[in-house]
Design an enzyme around this catalytic site. Structure first.
Site, short mmCIF file in Angstrom:
data_model
loop_
_atom_site.label_atom_id
_atom_site.label_comp_id
_atom_site.label_asym_id
_atom_site.label_seq_id
_atom_site.Cartn_x
_atom_site.Cartn_y
_atom_site.Cartn_z
N CYS A 472 84.43 33.06 -4.90
CA CYS A 472 82.99 32.84 -4.80
C CYS A 472 82.73 31.48 -4.16
CB CYS A 472 82.37 32.92 -6.19
SG CYS A 472 80.58 32.86 -6.14
N ASP A 473 82.42 31.49 -2.88
CA ASP A 473 82.25 30.26 -2.10
C ASP A 473 81.25 29.27 -2.67
OD1 ASP A 473 83.99 31.03 -0.19
OD2 ASP A 473 82.49 31.61 1.28
#
Ligand code: CEZ
Length: 796
Positions: A472-473
């Site tokens: 999850c950036d």
């Protein structure tokens, strides 16, 4: 509203207003164009970094592709105005800018071509766009047919706005030897060191016609005048002014006067392309417009390129729409990702590896070279970089400048999948260097190091640090102080270790296998001890020591990814599973698929980060984020939860009704990265497609279809046969190319059997000691597999 051509998969939309942003996309190795049904376009090409050749009317910031992209009246697009010179009536194709309701409208998205068939004022206009296999150029063809019983006197105008090219220098001129409009510019810059690189840029955008226009215009503002784009001043006159643009915003406008007898047609061919100069424009004209034969050949060649992904898998199930997507569009989107890396020169490592994984079903050699490239950029301590640099001059941009902690996990997961699909275990012995050390070690050793690195990056609780993000950036503030941990990453590490334990056994490294299994079990236990919230797993523990993604939170209470990976890693116990499954369904499931988290955050949570600032229900903030949905579907199939898994798979691809289609607003020619979520918070917007076709989802969905739904999964010694049909299906036919052999599979449900039975070329295949049906495969053979399954439980 939407129709299919069962034979070639083409999808048609019959209105330009019901789903205004519906689009298709075409690409080759140098370029990509996303074309919407109304004529608006987003296109980019590589020089070598992504660049544009048609711009908005104001100075644009450089950026990456955006979800839910908005189109405005002066948005770049490709348009034609048609005027009846006798009556003065005008309309435009495809639809904008005049936006006149046509008598008939059809937007047809083929795999290799995007086209329109528009009928209006007793005229039929066929407009089509194709690309070439090797050049950066759009090939446009317009044909106009007169259906009236009198001669028509028409004016046909191209309107290809080029937009604000540059504040330093822009102009446009007509070149009559080339029958082209050349829009010339200098890409703005300030640093002296940019000059040597930029001087070779394709700073000219050219519009080439195969015939001489009657008149032309190059100045957008003069063309439009006071009438506006839906009734431009310039076409009220008999002819255009035929003047160059001196620093005015350029547009490629040509007028062709044409008289047509009853049922007579006329055809026009054009190229729209970025070029270095007039010389290059001339070469393009010569190559594609000097004869009809050359043009047709080029189009055929492009069609062949796109067809690379055809016929690797064909399924015929009771669900035709699903078949159409799986047989035509899914492999095409997988191929796009695997072949051109989302047109980036520094793909994120996890994207690069997963895109390469999808490519193993289409062109496994490409997959292997991608793995080699990625491994050669690994650090000698086992760490993988945030991005993979594709050329010597590439550099880390955007998100790749942010430290993420999950890349090693994908190396293991994707290479394990590749070994199974290809049986290419020799690959494990290939020596590859590191980025920071020239000595080479085997692929096996590279992966052992990657796993050791993951194991080393844990806190005192035994959980993996998250730093500024994992898969999850935008979860960038959970652990940026170096303390926060990710439950998802810890579970993903455990899953990779389990996968690699099996590979280690297969190559005779049983001591290593024991080590990976023990470590995986420890990780699973530690996640259970610190992150089990009673009915589901937390998402992690922040720098401040707070567990989040838990029942005590009012926003971001439950996240999907840790649950999915607890199923894959084995962290979830039989007692926990029913509790967790019920919560996932209740809190995360929507008619459009699974939300990635819920409830969506409505304001900044500084312990989580940028993710919580995204609009609720978009991107990672609780949309139906299909990549995360795919992990869950994969995990459900692994657990044998076939009906739930299939329902979610089908939902991702197939709208259930016309109103569902309208809510998504997208044609079933690609899987978008998300559908709007926040289903309980913003129900009216839920389901809307991001229209963004770059997504790690497709590699997983193709894998799910092949290995789980159809159940023809490659393993070291052949093919494991285990179709997982939803209860509603009583049969399935499949043709699959596998290790150069053709596998025909025929699945039926039969009464009076309680276990799967398999015949291969008429001979029973026996179950092995592990309870599996394994068929040894020789290359270049045909196999005919018949599988009998017991009746579905509800039918029994
Ligand atoms: O980008 C994707 C990444 O390409 O987000 C995924 C991640 O796993 C992929 O590698 C989940 O975070 O805000 C951001 O910077 C996001 O990173 C987005 O840009 C996101 C978009 O969905 C683009 O496809």
């Amino acid at each position: 509203m939407i129709t299919y051509n069962q034979q070639n998969g083409a999808v048609s939309l019959h209105s330009p207003t019901s789903m205004p942003n519906a689009c298709g996309f075409l690409w080759n190795e140098n370029m990509m164009i996303q074309m919407n049904c109304r004529g608006y376009a987003v296109a980019q090409f590589m020089q070598p970094e992504p660049a544009k050749y048609a711009h908005g009317p104001a100075l644009e910031a450089k950026t990456f592709m955006q979800p839910e992209h908005a189109y405005f009246s002066h948005h770049p697009g490709r348009f034609f105005y048609i005027k009846d010179n006798q009556t003065g009536e005008i309309f435009s194709v495809p639809y904008a800018p005049v936006k006149q309701a046509h008598s008939k409208f059809e937007f047809i998205v083929d795999k290799h071509k995007i086209s329109w068939k528009v009928e209006h004022l007793n005229l039929t206009c066929h407009l089509s766009l194709s690309l070439t296999a090797e050049d950066t150029a759009e090939l446009w063809q317009l044909s106009v047919t007169n259906h009236a019983d009198s001669i028509r006197d028409l004016s046909i105008y191209s309107y290809f706005p080029v937009g604000y090219m540059s504040w330093m220098n822009q102009s446009a001129r007509f070149d009559d030897t080339l029958t082209s409009i050349l829009c010339e510019s200098v890409t703005p810059y300030q640093k002296v060191e940019q000059y040597p690189v930029q001087k070779d840029f394709k700073d000219t955008t050219v519009f080439i016609s195969d015939r001489n226009p009657t008149s032309y215009e190059t100045r957008q503002v003069i063309f439009e005048g006071e009438g506006g784009l839906n009734n431009p001043d310039a076409i009220k006159n008999e002819h255009l002014a035929s003047k160059p643009a001196h620093y005015q915003t350029p547009a490629a406008i040509m007028q062709f006067t044409q008289s047509l007898s009853p049922e007579e047609s006329s055809q026009f061919n054009f190229i729209f392309a970025p070029v270095k100069d007039a010389k290059e424009a001339k070469q393009l004209k010569q190559k594609y417009l000097s004869s009809e034969q050359k043009l047709n050949k080029a189009k055929q060649k492009y069609q062949q390129y796109i067809a690379t992904s055809d016929n690797k898998l064909e399924i015929s199930s009771p669900n035709n729409a699903l078949d159409n997507f799986i047989n035509h569009w899914l492999p095409r989107q997988v191929f796009y990702h695997g072949d051109v890396n989302r047109l980036s020169t520094d793909p994120q490592t996890r994207n690069y590896l997963q895109d390469a994984m999808g490519m193993m079903y289409i062109s496994p050699d490409k997959t292997k070279s991608a793995f080699i490239k990625a491994l050669s950029q690994q650090h000698k301590n086992g760490e993988m970089p945030d991005g993979v640099l594709l050329n010597a001059d590439s550099e880390f941009k955007y998100i790749n400048q942010i430290p993420h902690t999950d890349h090693c996990v994908w190396l293991v997961i994707c290479i394990e999948a590749y070994l199974n699909e290809t049986g290419d275990y020799d690959f494990l012995n290939q020596d590859i260097p590191f980025s920071d050390n020239q000595y080479s070690v085997s692929v096996l050793e590279h992966i052992n190091l990657a796993l050791d690195y993951l194991w080393s990056q844990r806190d005192s609780r035994g959980l993996n640090y998250i730093n500024q993000g994992d898969w999850c950036d935008p979860m960038n503030m959970v652990g940026y102080k170096g303390i926060g941990v990710s439950s998802w990453l810890s579970l993903a590490s455990a899953y990779s270790m389990k996968l690699w334990a099996d590979v280690s056994v297969a190559v005779g490294e049983s001591a290593q296998a024991d080590k990976w299994r023990q470590q995986a079990n420890t990780l699973n236990q530690d996640v259970n001890q610190h992150c089990w919230d009673g009915e589901w797993f937390a998402r992690g523990i922040t720098d401040a020591g707070n567990c989040f993604g838990v029942s005590a939170n009012t926003e971001g209470r439950i996240y999907l990814n840790p649950q999915s990976f607890s199923m894959l890693s084995g962290a979830i116990t039989e007692q926990q599973w029913p509790l967790m499954q019920a919560q996932i369904k209740q809190q995360l499931q929507t008619p459009f698929g699974m939300m990635m988290l819920a409830p969506s955050y409505t304001h900044m949570h500084e312990e989580v980060g940028r993710l919580t600032q995204k609009f609720p229900g978009t991107g990672e903030n609780g949309s139906v984020y299909n990549h995360a949905g795919a992990f869950y579907i994969f995990a459900l199939f692994e657990r044998g939860e076939t009906d739930t898994a299939f329902e979610l798979l089908n939902t991702m691809i197939n709208p259930s009704s016309d109103s569902d289609t309208l809510a998504r607003g997208q044609l079933p020619v690609f899987i978008p990265n998300y559908y709007r979520g926040a289903y309980f918070q913003y129900p009216e917007d839920a389901g809307k497609s991001s229209q963004l076709f770059n997504t790690g989802t497709v590699a997983w969905i193709y894998r799910i279809v092949i290995e789980q739904l159809i159940g023809l999964k490659g393993i070291k010694d052949g093919l494991k046969i285990q179709p997982q049909l939803p209860s509603a299906w009583d049969k399935l036919e499949v043709t699959r190319l596998f290790r150069q052999s053709t596998i025909k599979l025929n699945v039926k449900r039969e009464e009076h059997i309680s276990e799967q039975q398999v015949l291969v070329d008429g001979i029973p295949l026996h179950i092995n000691q592990q309870g599996e049906f394994i068929l040894a495969i020789k290359p270049k053979q045909n196999y005919c597999i018949e599988v009998a399954l017991p009746l579905a439980p509800s039918v029994n």
